[in-house]
Design a protein around this motif. Structure first.
Motif, PDB file in Angstrom:
ATOM      1  N   ARG A   1      15.086  67.280  45.210  1.00 41.36           N
ATOM      2  CA  ARG A   1      16.531  67.169  45.428  1.00 41.36           C
ATOM      3  C   ARG A   1      17.345  67.786  44.283  1.00 41.36           C
ATOM      4  NH1 ARG A   1      19.624  65.842  49.102  1.00 41.36           N
ATOM      5  NH2 ARG A   1      20.701  64.180  47.957  1.00 41.36           N
ATOM      6  N   ILE A   2      16.743  68.653  43.491  1.00 45.01           N
ATOM      7  CA  ILE A   2      17.429  69.199  42.320  1.00 45.01           C
ATOM      8  C   ILE A   2      18.690  69.975  42.722  1.00 45.01           C
ATOM      9  CG2 ILE A   2      17.187  70.618  40.265  1.00 45.01           C
ATOM     10  CD1 ILE A   2      15.491  68.020  40.353  1.00 45.01           C
ATOM     11  N   ALA A   3      18.647  70.685  43.836  1.00 39.79           N
ATOM     12  CA  ALA A   3      19.820  71.447  44.271  1.00 39.79           C
ATOM     13  C   ALA A   3      21.010  70.523  44.522  1.00 39.79           C
ATOM     14  CB  ALA A   3      19.499  72.248  45.523  1.00 39.79           C
ATOM     15  N   ALA A   4      20.756  69.330  45.050  1.00 42.03           N
ATOM     16  CA  ALA A   4      21.838  68.369  45.292  1.00 42.03           C
ATOM     17  C   ALA A   4      22.421  67.863  43.977  1.00 42.03           C
ATOM     18  CB  ALA A   4      21.329  67.200  46.128  1.00 42.03           C
ATOM     19  N   TYR A   5      21.574  67.659  42.979  1.00 37.92           N
ATOM     20  CA  TYR A   5      22.056  67.214  41.678  1.00 37.92           C
ATOM     21  C   TYR A   5      22.811  68.338  40.973  1.00 37.92           C
ATOM     22  CZ  TYR A   5      18.227  64.017  42.811  1.00 37.92           C
ATOM     23  OH  TYR A   5      17.369  63.166  43.454  1.00 37.92           O
TER      24      TYR A   5
ATOM     25  N   SER B   1      19.842  62.628  34.840  1.00 38.26           N
ATOM     26  CA  SER B   1      19.676  61.204  34.535  1.00 38.26           C
ATOM     27  C   SER B   1      19.452  60.395  35.797  1.00 38.26           C
ATOM     28  CB  SER B   1      20.919  60.671  33.816  1.00 38.26           C
ATOM     29  OG  SER B   1      22.005  60.566  34.727  1.00 38.26           O
ATOM     30  N   TYR B   2      18.876  59.222  35.593  1.00 38.19           N
ATOM     31  CA  TYR B   2      18.719  58.255  36.688  1.00 38.19           C
ATOM     32  C   TYR B   2      20.067  57.957  37.328  1.00 38.19           C
ATOM     33  CZ  TYR B   2      18.641  53.572  38.717  1.00 38.19           C
ATOM     34  OH  TYR B   2      18.836  52.492  39.547  1.00 38.19           O
ATOM     35  N   GLN B   3      21.112  57.794  36.514  1.00 36.93           N
ATOM     36  CA  GLN B   3      22.417  57.392  37.051  1.00 36.93           C
ATOM     37  C   GLN B   3      22.929  58.404  38.066  1.00 36.93           C
ATOM     38  OE1 GLN B   3      22.988  54.492  36.221  1.00 36.93           O
ATOM     39  NE2 GLN B   3      22.272  54.129  34.148  1.00 36.93           N
ATOM     40  N   LEU B   4      22.890  59.679  37.726  1.00 43.12           N
ATOM     41  CA  LEU B   4      23.406  60.703  38.633  1.00 43.12           C
ATOM     42  C   LEU B   4      22.541  60.825  39.883  1.00 43.12           C
ATOM     43  CD1 LEU B   4      25.503  63.012  39.060  1.00 43.12           C
ATOM     44  CD2 LEU B   4      23.748  64.551  38.153  1.00 43.12           C
ATOM     45  N   ALA B   5      21.232  60.914  39.709  1.00 41.39           N
ATOM     46  CA  ALA B   5      20.346  61.097  40.863  1.00 41.39           C
ATOM     47  C   ALA B   5      20.431  59.913  41.815  1.00 41.39           C
ATOM     48  CB  ALA B   5      18.911  61.296  40.379  1.00 41.39           C
ATOM     49  N   CYS B   6      20.496  58.707  41.273  1.00 42.27           N
ATOM     50  CA  CYS B   6      20.570  57.503  42.099  1.00 42.27           C
ATOM     51  C   CYS B   6      21.840  57.502  42.944  1.00 42.27           C
ATOM     52  CB  CYS B   6      20.518  56.271  41.198  1.00 42.27           C
ATOM     53  SG  CYS B   6      20.586  54.704  42.088  1.00 42.27           S
ATOM     54  N   VAL B   7      22.967  57.832  42.334  1.00 42.90           N
ATOM     55  CA  VAL B   7      24.246  57.840  43.046  1.00 42.90           C
ATOM     56  C   VAL B   7      24.248  58.896  44.160  1.00 42.90           C
ATOM     57  CG1 VAL B   7      26.652  58.579  42.739  1.00 42.90           C
ATOM     58  CG2 VAL B   7      25.684  56.837  41.252  1.00 42.90           C
ATOM     59  N   VAL B   8      23.775  60.090  43.835  1.00 44.16           N
ATOM     60  CA  VAL B   8      23.758  61.171  44.824  1.00 44.16           C
ATOM     61  C   VAL B   8      22.852  60.814  45.999  1.00 44.16           C
ATOM     62  CG1 VAL B   8      23.040  63.572  45.205  1.00 44.16           C
ATOM     63  CG2 VAL B   8      24.371  62.967  43.168  1.00 44.16           C
ATOM     64  N   ASP B   9      21.692  60.228  45.709  1.00 43.30           N
ATOM     65  CA  ASP B   9      20.736  59.950  46.774  1.00 43.30           C
ATOM     66  C   ASP B   9      21.095  58.715  47.591  1.00 43.30           C
ATOM     67  OD1 ASP B   9      19.281  62.197  46.260  1.00 43.30           O
ATOM     68  OD2 ASP B   9      17.853  61.204  44.932  1.00 43.30           O
ATOM     69  N   ASP B  10      21.707  57.708  46.971  1.00 45.81           N
ATOM     70  CA  ASP B  10      22.162  56.563  47.762  1.00 45.81           C
ATOM     71  C   ASP B  10      23.185  57.021  48.798  1.00 45.81           C
ATOM     72  OD1 ASP B  10      20.563  54.587  46.686  1.00 45.81           O
ATOM     73  OD2 ASP B  10      22.039  53.918  45.219  1.00 45.81           O
TER      74      ASP B  10
END
Length: 288
Positions: free
Chosen positions: A78-82, A169-178
């Motif tokens: 999911r790197i492109a989304a981040y 970071s966990y914070q950014l990836a978690c928010v985007v994926d939720d």
């Protein structure tokens, strides 16, 4: 939107009892609401990952009756989304590059509050990127732990969303994926309660919805340490799932039948007696 919950393990070892409690708790809440239960592997921190761990966890969960309603989402894919979320923040002027070292931040208790880097750029050295944090108090009601308040500037400061190595970071990836997975309630361990205000602020910055949060008490060892960081954190046994599953239900205070044909039958009967309001509130529960 109909209910969607999730379990999102990091592949840092085999499935252990503390993670099983979180998985069972999130599954029960999703099924009680008549909703979907999804899986996400948070594999964006290669230095911490254990080879084969993700496959081991995903193979173990069905043995405990925990079957997802959609294909597993891998954050490493999911790197492109981040990248897109990061670029949105950069264009809006909400992030800044930072070369500050830990020693330079030590005088401020390790917290960066300036909204800009106070160190000189280092030629040839990539910066970390921090989110600018205003003097704002984030308040929310945790469905289990009650009202929560955190002043982001005072307690957290400008926090890193992309590390020097380029890892998000966990914070950014978690928010985007939720948001991507349409999660309506996050059920997870109480150790992540402190991350919630940061995630809510990121959701606001990115224009993403904020789910309900429900933080379960942690499973601790006899010395009060989180089980995942303890020598007692032995993996649960998928070949003999009922003992660990019964202990997990007991920890969550969910009545379970004395007899069950298999893990799926045990969970189905426990679900009939499950009420989210009856989950334990306080942390510090020990597991012997």
């Amino acid at each position: 939107m109909s209910y969607r919950g999730r379990f999102a393990p990091s592949p840092t070892g085999q499935l252990h009892f503390g993670s099983l409690v979180a998985a069972v708790g999130s599954w029960l809440c999703a099924r009680h609401a008549g909703g979907e239960w999804l899986l996400r592997v948070e594999d964006i921190d290669p230095p911490r990952e254990v080879p084969g761990s993700a496959a081991s966890i995903l193979a173990a969960l069905p043995a405990f009756g925990l079957v997802a309603d959609a294909p597993v989402l891998f954050q490493s894919q999911r790197i492109a989304a981040y990248d897109a979320a990061f670029e949105q923040l950069r264009v809006a002027g909400q992030v800044f590059p930072c070369w500050c070292s830990r020693s330079e931040l030590a005088g401020a208790g390790g917290i960066h509050r300036d909204g800009r880097c106070v160190a000189l750029p280092q030629p040839g050295q990539a910066p970390a990127w921090r989110l600018r944090v205003p003097d704002i108090t984030i308040a929310f009601d945790d469905a289990l732990q009650g009202p929560q308040r955190q002043n982001l500037r005072g307690e957290v400061g400008d926090f890193v969303i992309r590390r020097v190595e380029g890892l998000y970071s966990y914070q950014l990836a978690c928010v985007v994926d939720d948001a991507f997975q349409g999660i309506t309630e996050v059920v997870r361990g109480q150790d992540l309660l402190d991350s919630t205000a940061r995630q809510i602020w990121l959701q606001r910055c990115l224009g993403l919805p904020t789910p309900i949060y429900r933080h379960l008490p942690l499973v601790l060892d006899g010395e009060g340490r989180k089980l995942s960081k303890s020598e007692q954190a032995f993996p649960v046994d998928p070949a003999d799932p009922l003992p660990a599953l019964r202990r997990a239900l007991a920890f969550l205070r969910v009545p379970a039948p004395a007899m069950a044909a298999d893990a799926g039958d045990l969970l189905a009967q426990a679900l009939a007696n499950f009420e989210p309001a009856d989950l334990p509130h306080c942390s510090g529960h020990s597991f012997a």
